[in-house]
Design a protein around this motif. Sequence first.
Motif, PDB file in Angstrom:
ATOM      1  N   UNK A   1       0.810  -1.210   0.000  1.00  0.00           N
ATOM      2  CA  UNK A   1       0.000   0.000   0.000  1.00  0.00           C
ATOM      3  C   UNK A   1       0.841   1.256   0.000  1.00  0.00           C
ATOM      4  N   UNK A   2       0.228   2.351  -0.455  1.00  0.00           N
ATOM      5  CA  UNK A   2       0.893   3.648  -0.511  1.00  0.00           C
ATOM      6  C   UNK A   2      -0.050   4.688   0.080  1.00  0.00           C
ATOM      7  N   UNK A   3       0.521   5.673   0.744  1.00  0.00           N
ATOM      8  CA  UNK A   3      -0.274   6.749   1.332  1.00  0.00           C
ATOM      9  C   UNK A   3      -0.351   7.923   0.375  1.00  0.00           C
ATOM     10  N   UNK A   4      -1.570   8.383   0.114  1.00  0.00           N
ATOM     11  CA  UNK A   4      -1.799   9.559  -0.727  1.00  0.00           C
ATOM     12  C   UNK A   4      -2.680  10.510   0.065  1.00  0.00           C
ATOM     13  N   UNK A   5      -2.063  11.440   0.788  1.00  0.00           N
ATOM     14  CA  UNK A   5      -2.813  12.335   1.662  1.00  0.00           C
ATOM     15  C   UNK A   5      -3.398  11.567   2.827  1.00  0.00           C
ATOM     16  N   UNK A   6      -4.712  11.534   2.915  1.00  0.00           N
ATOM     17  CA  UNK A   6      -5.378  10.791   3.998  1.00  0.00           C
ATOM     18  C   UNK A   6      -5.975   9.494   3.474  1.00  0.00           C
ATOM     19  N   UNK A   7      -5.542   9.085   2.292  1.00  0.00           N
ATOM     20  CA  UNK A   7      -6.068   7.882   1.652  1.00  0.00           C
ATOM     21  C   UNK A   7      -4.963   6.863   1.419  1.00  0.00           C
ATOM     22  N   UNK A   8      -5.312   5.587   1.548  1.00  0.00           N
ATOM     23  CA  UNK A   8      -4.394   4.499   1.222  1.00  0.00           C
ATOM     24  C   UNK A   8      -4.800   3.900  -0.118  1.00  0.00           C
ATOM     25  N   UNK A   9      -3.821   3.710  -0.991  1.00  0.00           N
ATOM     26  CA  UNK A   9      -4.066   3.019  -2.254  1.00  0.00           C
ATOM     27  C   UNK A   9      -3.294   1.703  -2.215  1.00  0.00           C
ATOM     28  N   UNK A  10      -3.918   0.634  -2.669  1.00  0.00           N
ATOM     29  CA  UNK A  10      -3.269  -0.670  -2.718  1.00  0.00           C
ATOM     30  C   UNK A  10      -2.750  -0.881  -4.136  1.00  0.00           C
ATOM     31  N   UNK A  11      -1.427  -0.952  -4.269  1.00  0.00           N
ATOM     32  CA  UNK A  11      -0.804  -0.955  -5.589  1.00  0.00           C
ATOM     33  C   UNK A  11      -0.293  -2.326  -6.018  1.00  0.00           C
ATOM     34  N   UNK A  12      -0.313  -3.307  -5.121  1.00  0.00           N
ATOM     35  CA  UNK A  12       0.042  -4.680  -5.498  1.00  0.00           C
ATOM     36  C   UNK A  12      -0.567  -5.622  -4.475  1.00  0.00           C
ATOM     37  N   UNK A  13      -0.784  -6.866  -4.887  1.00  0.00           N
ATOM     38  CA  UNK A  13      -1.415  -7.831  -3.985  1.00  0.00           C
ATOM     39  C   UNK A  13      -1.181  -9.253  -4.482  1.00  0.00           C
ATOM     40  N   UNK A  14      -1.161 -10.190  -3.538  1.00  0.00           N
ATOM     41  CA  UNK A  14      -1.163 -11.621  -3.844  1.00  0.00           C
ATOM     42  C   UNK A  14      -2.256 -12.236  -2.974  1.00  0.00           C
ATOM     43  N   UNK A  15      -3.238 -12.847  -3.601  1.00  0.00           N
ATOM     44  CA  UNK A  15      -4.403 -13.355  -2.878  1.00  0.00           C
ATOM     45  C   UNK A  15      -4.117 -14.704  -2.232  1.00  0.00           C
ATOM     46  N   UNK A  16      -4.763 -14.945  -1.109  1.00  0.00           N
ATOM     47  CA  UNK A  16      -4.637 -16.211  -0.397  1.00  0.00           C
ATOM     48  C   UNK A  16      -5.132 -17.367  -1.262  1.00  0.00           C
ATOM     49  N   UNK A  17      -4.447 -18.533  -1.199  1.00  0.00           N
ATOM     50  CA  UNK A  17      -4.909 -19.701  -1.953  1.00  0.00           C
ATOM     51  C   UNK A  17      -6.079 -20.423  -1.280  1.00  0.00           C
TER      52      UNK A  17
END
Length: 263
Positions: free
Chosen positions: A117-133
Amino acid sequence: MAKSVADLPSNEPAPQYPIESVDNALKVLLLLGERDELRLTDVAQYLAVASSTAHRLLAMLQYRGFIRQDSRSKAYRPGTALTGVAFGILQRFDVRETLRPFLEELNREIAETVHLGILDGTTVRFIDAVESPRAVRVASRLGQSMPANCTSTGKALLAQFTQDEVRRLFPEEELETLTSNSIRSRTELEIELEAVRRRGYATSSEESEEGVSSVAVALPTDGSPVGLAFNVAVPISRMNRSDVRRIGELLVATVQDARKLLH
């Protein structure tokens, strides 16, 4: 005034036909990268121009969204266009490619959904992920944005700020919420951030989504304007206190390893 990065000599040759107004605008943005906020007098003094000239320059940067003015203090801070540019560059940078193996290793080790995740002001953006199997799992939040105070990722990143910086980000006492468990006030958030600093990791229990618990650890910014954090999201039925502690410790160790590759 102390020297800024804009005062340092450039490795590039000077343009044949320099445009002073453009150069001044870029100097303001460079100066803003070193400070939490700027005031009209700061800019006028730094550029050695009249206040009226500095005001016109700031007004144009504000019009384009590169800066914003606090309605109370009248100070200027980074605007959404500036953070958007930083986010766009980060997306194309190698940072996600560099950190992807750490997400995959976390996913293999604990078989749960992991995010960057990345912080943009008061918001979090999720920029990468790996989902649970696993069949029962937390769905990927890749590409989503959420209020920082409602997520462990946001709290981990905000914990790197001073109290004054947090209060500038959240000038109002009342905060946006997503569930009945979300942090609702700035006072409550400040107390929680102190706990995050003591523990070394942030937690969330059904604060962004019912049935979801998570743990996050931020990578030290080391002067970077962009903050990043690893997050592990788990169905609340599989998360107890010992799990939270175990995942928190694992994330701290992961961040220590990942940090070496970013420098």
